[in-house]
Design a protein around this motif. Structure first.
Motif, PDB file in Angstrom:
ATOM      1  N   LYS A  77     -14.549 -45.015 -30.971  1.00  0.00           N
ATOM      2  CA  LYS A  77     -15.719 -45.098 -30.079  1.00  0.00           C
ATOM      3  C   LYS A  77     -16.932 -44.422 -30.703  1.00  0.00           C
ATOM      4  O   LYS A  77     -16.824 -43.265 -31.114  1.00  0.00           O
ATOM      5  N   ASN A  79     -21.592 -44.282 -30.745  1.00  0.00           N
ATOM      6  CA  ASN A  79     -22.908 -44.747 -30.295  1.00  0.00           C
ATOM      7  C   ASN A  79     -23.812 -44.853 -31.518  1.00  0.00           C
ATOM      8  O   ASN A  79     -23.666 -44.084 -32.458  1.00  0.00           O
ATOM      9  N   ILE A  81     -27.782 -44.831 -33.030  1.00  0.00           N
ATOM     10  CA  ILE A  81     -29.183 -44.476 -32.752  1.00  0.00           C
ATOM     11  C   ILE A  81     -30.024 -44.863 -33.970  1.00  0.00           C
ATOM     12  O   ILE A  81     -29.889 -44.242 -35.029  1.00  0.00           O
ATOM     13  N   VAL A 100     -23.178 -41.741 -33.720  1.00  0.00           N
ATOM     14  CA  VAL A 100     -22.761 -40.501 -33.054  1.00  0.00           C
ATOM     15  C   VAL A 100     -21.364 -40.709 -32.481  1.00  0.00           C
ATOM     16  O   VAL A 100     -21.120 -41.653 -31.751  1.00  0.00           O
ATOM     17  N   PHE A 101     -20.436 -39.813 -32.862  1.00  0.00           N
ATOM     18  CA  PHE A 101     -19.086 -39.855 -32.267  1.00  0.00           C
ATOM     19  C   PHE A 101     -18.748 -38.430 -31.865  1.00  0.00           C
ATOM     20  O   PHE A 101     -18.756 -37.529 -32.681  1.00  0.00           O
ATOM     21  N   GLY A 102     -18.475 -38.237 -30.574  1.00  0.00           N
ATOM     22  CA  GLY A 102     -18.275 -36.877 -30.067  1.00  0.00           C
ATOM     23  C   GLY A 102     -19.551 -36.098 -30.286  1.00  0.00           C
ATOM     24  O   GLY A 102     -20.624 -36.517 -29.880  1.00  0.00           O
ATOM     25  N   ASN A 103     -19.434 -35.010 -31.020  1.00  0.00           N
ATOM     26  CA  ASN A 103     -20.610 -34.183 -31.268  1.00  0.00           C
ATOM     27  C   ASN A 103     -21.065 -34.277 -32.731  1.00  0.00           C
ATOM     28  O   ASN A 103     -21.801 -33.456 -33.216  1.00  0.00           O
ATOM     29  N   ASN A 125     -27.346 -45.175 -24.954  1.00  0.00           N
ATOM     30  CA  ASN A 125     -26.314 -44.880 -23.938  1.00  0.00           C
ATOM     31  C   ASN A 125     -25.157 -45.863 -23.938  1.00  0.00           C
ATOM     32  O   ASN A 125     -24.459 -45.984 -22.946  1.00  0.00           O
TER      33      ASN A 125
END
Lengths: 213, 384
Positions: A77, A79, A81, A100-103, A125
């Protein structure tokens, strides 16, 4: 006895749910681990770069860019950007997209030089699911129309499969304990999707250097 | 649209119908018509389970909040929203459940006006009211995000940290004060469970079990929404959970030795066996499993461990509130079918509410907000 009754009722419902799933021939979604294997899909009309960015010709000579399925399977999973604005110029090899994955994050470099005409605003998002479709990243107006360095169709799939083999070796070298990757690589087993999330920041950085530059 | 008929939906509807009938009996027949409670045994399943267990398992909310927002370990952020929602709904159900147990539920507001600051129940009442309000404020950014109310969202983020600190303080007070409720009845309780340190045990066990509830809730959500789980994060949460519980056990052991009550555990009877069962399934077996990386990172073992920890927690709270009291009072108690159906109905309502909210609000999305996205774009622009 009340305490025992309550605990047994709780366990009864848990076991009943597992039996219901079994009767339906389903697996609990939380137990299901997707295997990251050599099977890749790549759209016929697209091209692929060695930095795991795909390109596709769209209207007015523009190119649509996004991440490939290999990245999606390696990170699970994530995101996206875009880190360049519409109207900005991007050089070849310059970071233009952040996953971005987790932090944690990894950067993707542009495989081509040009002006960014559109950024996919729907990515905000949103967890990337359709990497070759709705979840494209940017549309670029390339400076040059020479796209010979990129692979397409069966060559692209063959290259993704070679990358998979290289990735498996990378994971095996980094994983001191095979269960970290949920695999028994030495036995010829498979790795699971999202395997990179289990590794530390240094390994992610090395992955970025070895696979995304 | 008519929902598809499934096995669990049918079960849930039957439970709710039964619960509503029991509610009718409770409202119009009173406690005697609907429960097996008596003046000799006034606190039963509704207090033992709905309140003590409900509040304890909601501790996952403040534990994860403290980890993410106060200790700033941001990697656990994806777990924060579901944990806060679970805690918020848990507290609402606690209040709802309390209305059944109160002899005059319509007087519940008395704690606001008629203060009795020397009463532990006064502290419990105020902590429940305040912490439920705090949980609402902690969850409200999800609603603001959904409706794109960016200005309000920005304001809530500014006041977010103080709110969360208040939440942690209130939870600490509240979890421990539930243990304090039993400090006034040492003569009525079995000394296996009674201790002046009960507030400390309640606090520590709530953190441990609350974290396991976060794991359990993640598996329930995966089941309900057919989605994956944050296995890497949850396995670490599992490890923290068993370490906390083991610390609690060591303190309890020292307490039993110092007080001389350790002898009670050397005599085999129903009560010592219940205690052994509580620590075995609630602490020792999960600790033995989750301390090992291979078990911790196995999704099935992680789930099994969370179920065991919650079972042990259920045993603990019900042992303290019911089992430990029965032998001393000489009165036996077993909940009536109405008490059971109301409790089951509350659980079903909680699950329905969670599903409804999670379906319509960004509870599970990773937090990349509009402003952060814009800020990142601006940073890049400036850098270039």
């Amino acid at each position: 006895m009340v305490a025992l009754f309550v605990v047994l009722t709780f366990l009864f419902f848990i076991i009943l749910d597992l039996l219901v799933l079994k009767a339906q021939g389903k697996e609990h979604p939380a137990f299901a681990v997707k295997v990251f294997n050599k099977k890749f899909f790549f759209p016929m009309e697209s091209l692929i770069s060695t930095s795991h960015i795909w390109l596709q010709k769209v209207q007015n000579g523009m190119l649509k860019l996004g991440i490939d399925e290999f990245i999606l399977k390696a990170f699970g999973k994530l995101n996206l950007i875009p880190i360049k604005n519409e109207g900005e110029f991007v050089n070849k090899g310059e970071p233009f997209l952040k996953a971005v994955f987790g932090n944690r994050t990894v950067l993707f470099r542009s495989p081509i030089e040009g002006k960014i005409n559109f950024v996919n605003k729907n990515l905000t998002n949103k967890v990337v699911e359709d990497c070759y479709g709705d979840d494209w990243a940017i549309m670029i107006e390339p400076k040059s129309n020479n796209l010979n360095e990129f692979k397409k169709s069966s060559d692209a799939i063959k290259w993704l499969q070679e990358e998979f083999t290289r990735f498996k070796d990378f994971i095996a070298a980094k994983s001191n304990e095979p269960e970290l990757a949920g695999v028994t690589l030495q036995d010829g087993g498979n790795i699971v999707e999202g395997v990179l999330r289990s590794f530390d920041d240094n390994t992610i950085k090395e992955f970025e250097e070895q696979f995304l530059l | 649209m008519i929902p598809k008929i499934t096995f669990w939906r049918v079960v849930a509807v039957i439970i709710v119908i039964a619960g509503l009938y029991s509610t009718y009996l409770r409202l119009f027949g009173g406690l005697s018509a609907s429960t097996n409670l008596s003046d000799d045994f006034p606190w039963g399943l509704w207090i033992g389970f709905d309140i003590l267990v409900g509040v304890g398992l909601a501790a996952g909310g403040f534990s994860i909040c403290a980890i993410v927002h106060i200790f700033n370990i941001e990697k656990y952020k994806p777990l924060a929203r579901p944990a806060i929602l679970t805690a918020f709904l848990g507290y609402l159900l606690v209040i709802f459940g309390l209305m059944y147990d109160l002899g005059k539920p319509y007087n519940i507001w008395h704690a606001i006006i008629y203060w009795n600051p020397r009463s532990v129940m006064f502290e419990v009442a105020w902590c429940v009211m305040l912490y439920t309000s705090v949980l609402f404020l902690e969850f409200i950014p999800v609603v603001l995000e959904k409706y794109k109310l960016h200005k309000l969202l920005k304001f809530m983020k500014k006041v977010g940290i103080p709110i969360m600190i208040v939440g942690v303080i209130l939870s600490t007070l509240h979890q421990s004060s539930l243990g304090s409720l039993f400090l006034i009845i040492p003569q009525k309780m079995s000394q296996i469970w009674y201790s002046p340190l009960l507030p400390v045990y309640f606090y520590i066990s709530a953190i441990g079990a609350g974290l396991s509830m976060v794991i359990f809730e993640a598996y329930l959500s995966a089941r309900a929404f057919n989605k994956g789980i944050e296995a890497d994060l949850l396995s670490r949460v599992g490890l923290i959970s068993v370490i906390v519980l083991m610390i609690g056990f060591v303190i309890k052991l020292i307490d039993l030795i110092v007080s001389g009550n350790i002898n009670l555990l050397l005599t085999i009877n129903n009560y010592s066996l219940l205690y052994y069962l509580e620590v075995l399934i609630g602490i020792f077996i999960p600790f033995g499993l989750l301390i090992q990386k291979s078990f911790r990172e196995n999704r099935r073992w992680l789930y099994a461990s969370a179920v065991m920890i919650i079972s042990g927690f259920l045993l603990n709270r019900l042992n303290v509130s019911i089992s430990s009291i029965s032998p001393e009072t000489g009165v036996s108690y077993f909940p009536s079918i109405n008490e059971i159906s109301v409790t089951l109905m509350l659980i079903v309502l909680g699950m329905w509410a969670f599903k409804l909210i999670a379906k319509n609000f960004p509870v599970f999305t990773e937090e990349i907000h509009h402003e952060e996205f814009e800020a990142k774009l601006n940073e890049t622009t400036i850098a270039n």
